[in-house]
Design an enzyme around this catalytic site. Structure first.
Site, PDB file in Angstrom:
ATOM      1  CG  HIS A   1     -26.692   3.211  15.956  1.00 54.80           C
ATOM      2  ND1 HIS A   1     -27.595   3.749  16.514  1.00 54.80           N
ATOM      3  CD2 HIS A   1     -26.260   4.243  14.870  1.00 54.80           C
ATOM      4  CE1 HIS A   1     -28.066   4.607  15.778  1.00 54.80           C
ATOM      5  NE2 HIS A   1     -27.280   5.295  14.917  1.00 54.80           N
TER       6      HIS A   1
ATOM      7  CD  GLU B   1     -26.737   4.457  11.559  1.00 54.57           C
ATOM      8  OE1 GLU B   1     -26.320   5.509  11.883  1.00 54.57           O
ATOM      9  OE2 GLU B   1     -27.919   4.301  11.811  1.00 54.57           O
TER      10      GLU B   1
ATOM     11  CG  HIS C   1     -24.003   8.294  13.351  1.00 57.03           C
ATOM     12  ND1 HIS C   1     -24.791   7.578  14.125  1.00 57.03           N
ATOM     13  CD2 HIS C   1     -23.249   9.009  13.970  1.00 57.03           C
ATOM     14  CE1 HIS C   1     -24.418   7.815  15.350  1.00 57.03           C
ATOM     15  NE2 HIS C   1     -23.375   8.571  15.352  1.00 57.03           N
TER      16      HIS C   1
ATOM     17  CD  GLU D   1     -26.401  10.768  10.034  1.00 56.04           C
ATOM     18  OE1 GLU D   1     -26.300   9.500   9.693  1.00 56.04           O
ATOM     19  OE2 GLU D   1     -27.058  10.965  10.960  1.00 56.04           O
TER      20      GLU D   1
END
Length: 261
Positions: free
Chosen positions: A10, A24, A79, A145
């Site tokens: 992102h 995030e 992430h 993650e």
């Protein structure tokens, strides 16, 4: 020279998941920068390149195209998760990944979970999925993650610098093991940026044992970095210890004076 591509998920207009006062994109960037620092400072013959080093938006295709052009040996996309119920850590490779990607995932996942062990994080396992970052890369690639932003317990962990440090340590250690990187020997005690935080360095063993015996530390994670909050607790304990020592000394002095009289 081994080339590592670290992709901070992102960025810029794309915040990624957002909950519990966390974004995030910010956590992904902090972790990515931490991994780069640990690898380049702690290991020989490694260069770490980043999809982004600041809060900017980068298209997915631009990320993998850049990594492919650079000829990176591995790619790790970082992430945080959301919508996971009880939370935890998980990693992904491409659905039909080559053995090298599976090998990278195996060691990376294991090292990160080992680093997270002191914090009781749930291991959600190693998974495969048709994700752009692991599909379009030409080198072994894994997407991590790192806990769930929308799970309160995970969010509270992600707000702690020692947890971010542990995640960065695990990523760096896993990548280094996969690539067979050689550790640098700084020659200076306490100057090793990548280490097992649960083991005491030989040069500090006696001092650590004494500090634990006197109640300054709880005996856990001797190699972990210290926060300002933890430093404040340590100072308070030192003050209490000093006060007790002074009181004992004064009592002995007073007793000796009474006997002399």
């Amino acid at each position: 020279m081994k080339k590592v591509w670290i992709d901070a998920g992102h960025g810029g207009k794309d915040s990624g998941a957002a909950a519990n006062g966390l974004l995030e994109k910010n956590i992904a960037l902090a972790l990515s920068l931490g991994v780069k620092t640990r690898l380049e400072a702690g290991y020989e013959d490694v260069q770490v390149q980043l999809s982004r080093s600041t809060d900017v938006f980068v298209e997915l295709a631009d990320r993998t195209n850049a990594a492919n052009r650079a000829g990176a040996d591995v790619l790790v996309s970082i992430h945080c998760n959301a919508g996971g119920g009880s939370g935890g850590f998980e990693s992904y490779r491409y659905s039909t990944a080559q053995p090298a990607s599976s090998a990278l995932q195996n060691v990376l996942h294991a090292e990160i979970m080992a680093a997270l062990k002191p914090f009781g994080v749930t291991d959600r396992g190693k998974k495969a999925k048709n994700l752009h970052m692991v599909r379009e890369s030409r080198m072994p690639a894994v997407l991590t993650e790192n806990l769930f932003i929308d799970v309160a317990a995970d969010a509270n962990l992600l707000k702690q610098s020692k947890v971010i440090d542990a995640l960065a340590d695990g990523h760096a250690s896993g990548i280094a093991k996969h690539l067979g990187l050689k550790r640098k020997d700084s020659g200076e005690p306490g100057n090793d940026p990548v280490r097992d935080i649960d083991k005491v360095s030989p040069w500090a063993a006696a001092a650590w044992e004494n500090a634990v015996k006197n109640g300054f530390f709880d005996g856990k994670r001797p190699g972990a970095s210290i926060t300002r909050e933890e430093a404040a607790v340590l100072v308070s304990r030192l003050q209490d210890h000093f006060s007790k020592l002074m009181a004992t000394k004064l009592e002995k002095t007073t007793g000796a004076t009474d006997k002399a009289e």
